[in-house]
Design an enzyme around this catalytic site. Sequence first.
Site, PDB file in Angstrom:
ATOM      1  N   TYR A 142      25.745   7.630 -20.409  1.00 40.70           N
ATOM      2  CA  TYR A 142      24.898   8.269 -21.420  1.00 40.70           C
ATOM      3  C   TYR A 142      23.438   7.872 -21.296  1.00 40.70           C
ATOM      4  CZ  TYR A 142      29.294   9.475 -23.760  1.00 40.70           C
ATOM      5  OH  TYR A 142      30.536   9.961 -24.057  1.00 40.70           O
ATOM      6  N   LYS A 192      38.316   2.530 -14.872  1.00 45.11           N
ATOM      7  CA  LYS A 192      38.809   3.460 -13.853  1.00 45.11           C
ATOM      8  C   LYS A 192      38.536   2.803 -12.503  1.00 45.11           C
ATOM      9  CE  LYS A 192      40.476   7.586 -12.795  1.00 45.11           C
ATOM     10  NZ  LYS A 192      41.889   7.939 -13.073  1.00 45.11           N
ATOM     11  N   ASP A 224      42.993   6.972 -17.890  1.00 42.89           N
ATOM     12  CA  ASP A 224      43.906   8.114 -18.056  1.00 42.89           C
ATOM     13  C   ASP A 224      45.245   7.649 -18.620  1.00 42.89           C
ATOM     14  OD1 ASP A 224      44.002   6.764 -15.632  1.00 42.89           O
ATOM     15  OD2 ASP A 224      44.653   8.487 -14.460  1.00 42.89           O
ATOM     16  N   ASP A 248      34.059   6.396 -26.201  1.00 43.91           N
ATOM     17  CA  ASP A 248      33.745   7.554 -27.041  1.00 43.91           C
ATOM     18  C   ASP A 248      35.013   8.373 -27.269  1.00 43.91           C
ATOM     19  OD1 ASP A 248      32.502   9.611 -28.338  1.00 43.91           O
ATOM     20  OD2 ASP A 248      31.202  10.208 -26.675  1.00 43.91           O
ATOM     21  N   ASP A 252      37.937   8.002 -30.735  1.00 43.68           N
ATOM     22  CA  ASP A 252      38.251   9.193 -31.543  1.00 43.68           C
ATOM     23  C   ASP A 252      39.738   9.513 -31.480  1.00 43.68           C
ATOM     24  OD1 ASP A 252      35.822   9.664 -32.601  1.00 43.68           O
ATOM     25  OD2 ASP A 252      35.428  11.544 -31.534  1.00 43.68           O
TER      26      ASP A 252
END
Length: 357
Positions: A142, A192, A224, A248, A252
């Site tokens: 980001y 990852k 994942d 992020d 959620d």
Amino acid sequence: MNMKICLMPGDGIGPEIVEQAVAVLDKVAAKFGHTVEYSNALIGGVAIDATGNPLPDETVAACKAADAVLLGAVGGPKWDTLPGDRRPEKGLLGIRKALGLFANLRPAKLFPELAQACFLRPDIVKDGIDVMVVRELTGCIYFGQPVGREMRDGKMTAFNTMVYDEEEVRRIARLAFDAAMKREKRLCSVDKANVLEVSRLWREVVEEVAKEYPEVELTHMYVDNAAMQLVRNPNQFDVIVTGNLFGDILSDEAAVITGSIGMLPSASLGAGGPGLYEPIHGSAPDIAGQNKANPLATILSVAMMLRYAFSLNDEAQAIENAVQRVLQEGYRTGDIMEEGKSLVGCNTMGNLVAERI
Ligand code: NAD
């Protein structure tokens, strides 16, 4: 202990829910022999109305002078048409930056009493859910440079950069290990590393920090798989730590499976200075001023504040136990109402919790 708390009720239901959270904090402080000094500051839409600026300088100063900050919520239709840099949300981003908050702690907790609201099968959540996601807030893809667009081989091409330096990883890892020490002492670092060089550095640094916390059991999981495991068996996790992008999404996901947005608190923490404690929901303009809001997420944010800003674990636990008792006794605000339960408003819900401290 004397606690200096800056209150920023903000917009919509913010003032109603913060009022109830303050009443509960006063009750806990009285019971355990602490004192609380409050200051009040404007943020978001109310700050725009009063000063033209969603984050006035006085607000930043008031927050910095406090030990911890309690926020309600910001935003609403009244300010939706303002230009981007004058919107209420800008106040929120601004205060996070001004306080150097680099970690977001989000517990996804499902009280067994609310299992019906959960999106997972009853046999998976019969004992509730209690997972904490620690998300890095200021780095990763980001904010990484370079970012932009350019023509490559005649095709418009866009790019972002995922980047972390070892110090950024070290400080979020330490904070996550500290959080795990306050809970069940299990930390899962999500990355990852099979694909990303950034994740390989992340993993090395987390392993190195782990040596400072021999009591905490550290595991690693690819993002994942973590996304799948969160819905398959959320209770295998205690604390999850991850970077900004993965956090992020996972925070959620973890929150939504509980099915009750009005129940979830959060904390944003930095290096040493005051942290920001707030419910994860927004300002709910559709029910503002109607005594319908669920104040429990804000009340539980106060419990987080006691635990993380002041290391007052018994006091935090007293709030969480009181919330659970009120739910056990069958009281519900509209957002978590089920048949056969007693519907109460925001004020009554706050009073019920305070009475049970
Ligand atoms: P929202 O979270 O405010 O509301 C979504 C739905 O959940 C609404 O139906 C609302 O009534 C309900 N709800 C939320 N909190 C509740 C509570 N405590 N008790 C009972 N019901 C509750 O999200 P939204 O409608 O997308 O956004 C409304 C405003 O809030 C927007 O201006 C948005 O930008 C802002 N917002 C602020 C924050 C924040 O301050 N951290 C976060 C999200 C959204």
